[in-house]
Design a protein around this motif. Structure first.
Motif, mmCIF file in Angstrom:
data_model
loop_
_atom_site.group_PDB
_atom_site.id
_atom_site.type_symbol
_atom_site.label_atom_id
_atom_site.label_comp_id
_atom_site.label_asym_id
_atom_site.label_seq_id
_atom_site.Cartn_x
_atom_site.Cartn_y
_atom_site.Cartn_z
ATOM 1 N N GLN A 1 -7.895 29.696 -15.863
ATOM 2 C CA GLN A 1 -7.830 29.204 -14.489
ATOM 3 C C GLN A 1 -6.561 28.387 -14.264
ATOM 4 O O GLN A 1 -5.861 27.986 -15.199
ATOM 5 N N ARG B 1 -16.426 23.935 -10.264
ATOM 6 C CA ARG B 1 -17.241 25.150 -10.291
ATOM 7 C C ARG B 1 -16.712 26.146 -11.332
ATOM 8 O O ARG B 1 -17.495 26.807 -12.036
ATOM 9 N N GLU B 2 -15.394 26.265 -11.435
ATOM 10 C CA GLU B 2 -14.805 27.157 -12.442
ATOM 11 C C GLU B 2 -15.137 26.675 -13.858
ATOM 12 O O GLU B 2 -15.430 27.478 -14.744
ATOM 13 N N TRP B 3 -15.097 25.359 -14.062
ATOM 14 C CA TRP B 3 -15.426 24.808 -15.371
ATOM 15 C C TRP B 3 -16.909 25.018 -15.679
ATOM 16 O O TRP B 3 -17.269 25.411 -16.786
ATOM 17 N N GLU C 1 -13.769 23.065 -6.454
ATOM 18 C CA GLU C 1 -13.607 24.432 -6.945
ATOM 19 C C GLU C 1 -13.260 24.433 -8.429
ATOM 20 O O GLU C 1 -13.761 25.260 -9.203
ATOM 21 N N SER D 1 -18.840 27.332 -14.549
ATOM 22 C CA SER D 1 -19.046 28.752 -14.798
ATOM 23 C C SER D 1 -18.651 29.111 -16.222
ATOM 24 O O SER D 1 -19.349 29.874 -16.906
ATOM 25 N N TRP D 2 -17.532 28.547 -16.691
ATOM 26 C CA TRP D 2 -17.073 28.851 -18.043
ATOM 27 C C TRP D 2 -18.019 28.254 -19.085
ATOM 28 O O TRP D 2 -18.358 28.897 -20.076
#
Length: 626
Positions: free
Chosen positions: A179, A608-610, A605, A612-613
């Protein structure tokens, strides 16, 4: 002979040899030809730091010059402008853009092949350069496969942008692998500083680089040599070193991490017979160009994991003109003391012999493990606790080593007196600011001990900080949260306008370079033992900076003007100590944080990416997260 006594014997012998040398500045023609060094791409990747190809810096970079002034900052000077008042900071309208990719690699800065973390393939990392008042935008792409990351812009105030401070667990979630996160902040102060990874101890393996913000001078110079980055260096990856610190003891069987070497602008040599790792001797030392009769500005940065570094140039006086982001009334010395995170700018008057070559040198002194009264302030293996870089005038041969020697008495590196910064009475800020009586006073006792699981941690008032990578504290405060866990170490100062913090370190005899985010603090008093509650050094205009050493079993008194709404870490900058929880978080101007600060959607955001990972990847967080 035991490990500790063996180290001590080696360093005493080396110190005796250095002390027996006569001081002076003989011509380089009596030196030795260097063996061919490793190519730069093997030692430092795509970096040009430490080479004679590195050009000097300009007095400023392109930008508007208001009112026909010769400078982008107009008529502002160090003496007539308050850098902490937004109305006094120049508005240039310029934005400086940078695009970075963080990767794993292997480099040999001192000839020993070592795992490294780098930006754009460079160690030390790329320079950020701006004029005072510019905006800086950095796109950070995380190309690490198994680790998050985040970048902190050390010393920047981040007024109105606390979410870009770059601290996982406090101001943001880590940048997930694959990301990109974009930082945007203003250069409100000027001088030299550095950027570094603030995810665990990633910067220990190379994730660090310089920042120069051009601004007014306190003293004239002719040539800006640019950043001189100084560090201890370890031949192991930081994760292994972190595991080591939690179970270490001064007498073993597991010892604390001890530095293998010292680097100047990412370069040094190492005796290959002292390691079983892949090693090339005479890998290559850093080099600098001087000109006869010219005044040279050197921007010194300590980006170590742990070391207090002592800097000198054989036979030369150094005129100190700033500490951290604070211009000073100039003064002279022959030795600069820098703890982790500190910066000092010095001016060096060039000599008159164009054939001259001279050593620049750094040391962390004897290892801190040894007999009482004969130890230094930092930990090292005793193999390579000092290094040099060559300074070459116009007609000197840069392939021949200088032969100058140091006149600095090695006793000036010894515990405990050397384990603090220079006397506060010598450092007078160019812009006068008194330290008025504070609204709030806080007292913290700093201790280290083994916790209930048998791991060594650091405490501030019997609490060790433990952050949550998935839940940054600032975002909770923005939502109005006031009920934080004790291990969050949140100090809610509400609407107070100033706070005095009295720190007392007891027990385990370690130095702690204490760093405040989002501010410069006034340094009111420091010393061994306990503060008497009265003595303040130069209250009418005390030293200001963002890192100050507290001596082993000593005290430090600082004061902060609370004019920057946000959640700001105040932590020891020794990488291991921060990881072991030596941190508090100052929550400042709560109503403004909750009601007026508009957090960009990219912050959520990024979380949220973290999230998700981490839903599909296990994160083995063994430390505080800082």
């Amino acid at each position: 002979m035991g490990f500790v006594s063996g180290i001590f014997a080696a360093v005493v012998a080396a110190t005796a040899l250095a002390a027996s040398a006569e001081p002076g500045r003989p011509s380089q023609k009596f030196g030795h030809h260097r063996s061919p060094p490793l190519p730069q791409w093997k030692t430092n990747g795509a970096s040009t730091w430490g080479t004679l190809n590195q050009p000097p810096l300009p007095p400023f970079i392109n930008g508007p010059k208001p009112g026909g002034s010769p400078f982008p900052w107009g008529g502002r000077t160090c003496e007539n402008t308050n850098p902490y008042q937004s109305k006094d900071i120049p508005y240039t309208g310029m934005t400086r853009y940078y695009d970075w990719t963080v990767t794993n690699t292997t480099l040999a800065p001192d000839g020993v092949m070592t795992p490294a973390l780098v930006v754009n393939g460079q160690f030390p990392g790329p320079l950020i350069e701006a004029n005072w008042g510019d905006e800086i935008v950095v796109n950070v792409h995380n190309a690490l496969e198994t680790e998050g990351t985040a970048i902190h812009w050390h010393g920047f105030l981040q007024s109105g942008t606390p979410w870009y401070d770059g601290v996982p667990t406090v101001s943001q979630c880590p940048i997930a692998p694959g990301q990109t996160f974009t930082y945007k902040f203003r250069a409100e102060l000027y001088g030299v500083t550095w950027w570094h990874g603030h995810y665990s101890s990633q910067y220990v393996n190379g994730l660090a680089g310089p920042i120069v913000v051009h601004g007014p001078k306190t003293h004239d110079y002719d040539i800006d040599i640019g950043p001189v980055m100084l560090t201890d260096w370890f031949h192991s990856y930081y994760l292994a070193l972190l595991e080591q610190i939690y179970h270490a003891a001064p007498t073993g069987p597991i010892l604390p991490p001890m530095a293998d070497n010292m680097l100047i602008n990412g370069k040094a040599n190492y005796p290959c017979n002292a390691t079983k790792a892949a090693c090339t001797p005479n890998a290559g030392l850093a080099s600098f160009k001087f000109k006869t009769g010219k005044r040279h500005l050197l921007r010194l940065i300590n980006h170590s994991a742990e070391a207090i570094i002592f800097f000198s140039i054989d036979g030369y006086k150094l005129t100190v003109v700033s500490n951290d982001f604070v211009p000073l009334v100039p003064y002279q010395t022959d030795l600069i003391t820098l703890s982790v995170g500190q910066r000092t700018e010095v001016i060096v008057q060039g000599g008159n012999d164009p054939h001259e070559a001279v050593w620049m040198r750094i040391t962390e002194g004897l290892s801190g493990l040894g007999p009482p009264g004969a130890t230094g302030c930092s930990l090292n293996t005793g193999v390579a606790y000092t290094t040099t870089a060559g300074i070459y005038y116009e007609q000197a041969d840069p392939t021949i080593d200088p032969v100058t020697t140091s006149s600095i008495d090695p006793s000036r590196y010894l515990f405990p007196n050397a384990c603090g910064n220079n006397d506060l009475s010598t450092t007078v800020p160019a812009f006068v600011m008194p330290a008025n009586d504070p609204e709030v006073t806080l007292n913290f006792l700093m201790t280290g001990n083994y916790n209930s699981t048998g791991e060594f941690v650091w405490y501030m008032n019997n609490v060790t900080y433990q952050g949550d990578l998935n839940d940054p504290l600032f975002l909770d405060a923005k939502l109005g949260k006031t009920d934080f866990k004790p291990t969050d170490q949140v100090i809610n100062l509400g609407t107070a306008k100033s706070v005095r913090i009295v720190l007392t370190s007891v027990g385990f005899p370690a130095s702690h370079p204490m760093h405040i985010h989002g501010h410069n603090f006034y340094v009111l008093a420091e010393g061994l033992g306990s503060w008497d509650g009265k003595t303040i050094i130069n209250q009418a205009n005390p030293q200001r900076r963002d890192v100050q050493l507290i001596r082993p079993n000593g005290y430090l008194v600082v004061q902060i003007d609370l004019e920057n709404p946000g959640m700001w870490p105040f932590h020891c900058h020794v990488a291991w100590h921060a990881s072991e929880g030596m941190n508090i978080n100052i929550l400042e101007q709560v109503p403004t944080v909750v009601n007026d600060l508009q957090v960009p959607a990219t912050i959520a955001e990024g979380c949220r990416e973290w999230w998700s990972w981490t839903n599909v990847n296990f994160v083995d967080q063994i430390d505080s997260g800082l």
